[in-house]
Design a protein around this motif. Sequence first.
Motif, short mmCIF file in Angstrom:
data_model
loop_
_atom_site.label_atom_id
_atom_site.label_comp_id
_atom_site.label_asym_id
_atom_site.label_seq_id
_atom_site.Cartn_x
_atom_site.Cartn_y
_atom_site.Cartn_z
N ASP A 15 0.81 -1.22 0.00
CA ASP A 15 0.00 0.00 0.00
C ASP A 15 0.84 1.27 0.00
N VAL A 16 2.14 1.15 0.24
CA VAL A 16 2.98 2.34 0.39
C VAL A 16 3.03 3.19 -0.87
N PRO A 17 3.21 2.62 -2.07
CA PRO A 17 3.21 3.47 -3.27
C PRO A 17 1.91 4.26 -3.43
N HIS A 18 0.78 3.63 -3.17
CA HIS A 18 -0.50 4.34 -3.25
C HIS A 18 -0.58 5.43 -2.19
N LEU A 19 -0.09 5.12 -1.01
CA LEU A 19 -0.09 6.09 0.08
C LEU A 19 0.68 7.35 -0.32
N ARG A 20 1.81 7.19 -0.97
CA ARG A 20 2.64 8.34 -1.35
C ARG A 20 2.01 9.16 -2.46
N ARG A 21 1.08 8.58 -3.20
CA ARG A 21 0.40 9.34 -4.26
C ARG A 21 -0.88 10.02 -3.75
N LEU A 22 -1.29 9.66 -2.54
CA LEU A 22 -2.58 10.12 -2.04
C LEU A 22 -2.51 11.54 -1.51
N THR A 23 -3.50 12.34 -1.87
CA THR A 23 -3.65 13.69 -1.32
C THR A 23 -5.09 13.84 -0.85
N PRO A 24 -5.35 13.60 0.44
CA PRO A 24 -6.73 13.64 0.95
C PRO A 24 -7.37 15.00 0.73
N ASP A 25 -8.67 14.98 0.43
CA ASP A 25 -9.40 16.24 0.20
C ASP A 25 -9.34 17.15 1.42
N SER A 26 -9.43 16.56 2.61
CA SER A 26 -9.42 17.39 3.82
C SER A 26 -8.10 18.12 3.98
#
Length: 402
Positions: free
Chosen positions: A261-272
Amino acid sequence: MVRAEEPTAGPLLERAAEAAAIDAAIDAAVAGSGSVLLVEGAAGIGKTRLLAHACDRAAAAGMTVLTARAAEYEDGYAWGVVTQLFDSELRSSSGGTREDAATLAARALIQPERPRDEDAYAVLHGLYWLTADIAQRAPLLLAIDDLQWADPPSQRFLAHLARRLGDLRVLLAVTVREPRSATVQDKALTAALAAEPGVLTVRPAALSAAGSARLVAAELGGDPSAAFLAACHELTGGNPLLLRGLLTALAAEGIGGTDADVPHLRRLTPDSVSRHVLLRLGRMPAAVLAAARAVAVLGTSATTARAARLAELDDAACAEAIGVLMAEHLVEGDRQLRFVYPLVRSAIYQDQAPPVRQQWHKRAARLLAAEGASPAEMTAHLLASAASGDPWLTDQLRRAAA
């Protein structure tokens, strides 16, 4: 009377010293020794959470709890914070040992016109005696969030009160966002309060890697991997607001927290997180947002001089803009600039539409080439540029590949 501004949520993490200071201040106020508790720190560090904890503890101790929250752009509303604190008391005030003083304060605050200059001290004095009268009935907590945005008359009253709390059963607890960009006049008001004798200042720190791991495990459940936990802490810098925003987005997606899940985590930018960051930047001058975008695009190549050229700002304006970003604890560094929280950099970067980002990367690549940078340093910008068939871009990519 309790007027809660924000519900409490979960136990405090790594705030034992701060919680002990709050309990000691509450015990002292109940015993008849008033004081001021000043909670200051960067945005999202947990100041409001500590203030809510103080309200809960004070209510449990039998104190009257009055709360107020200052808001940016409302500092022109004279006595706004004081009115939040005392409105119901002022309107229902009858009897009491200082009825005349309280009545003067009520008339000055309830009527739409401002009090006359000659009444200014009388209003402060009346509010002081109103506070004392409330505290005679039961120990009193006055809790004010975001004091840095409070209107000047309210700040003057709080400073007036802070110097006179010694024999009152009153705890004045306030939060202040620091470091922050502001005028000297704005900073002087809160600095004067912090300099008063007997004021206890607490500065909550970012969560440690272990504290972040506990929060991640509590929010996501299961047993997240060490690499996943490390990435969460790295991206948010242990800032509770950013970390909770990240975890909310992860939980909504059903992410379990494995190495995969780490690669996805690094691409994630939460709306909040994006809303929080962009709202802060939107309140600043346009040059600050332009400089922030330039630093986000330049990445590891960011310097003040390069950001100025990329954002098309003159050197002085860019230096001032970077100074604001540093004061807001968003950017740090001496010669090389970097975002304090990688998640913030991602929010600013992703806010630009892809075609705009591609053009900025193309300009960044030409800027670095003009400085004689190596092809390796230019590669990230070359790859992020639009595939426009530009012969120069093609040549640079071939050189980098070689």
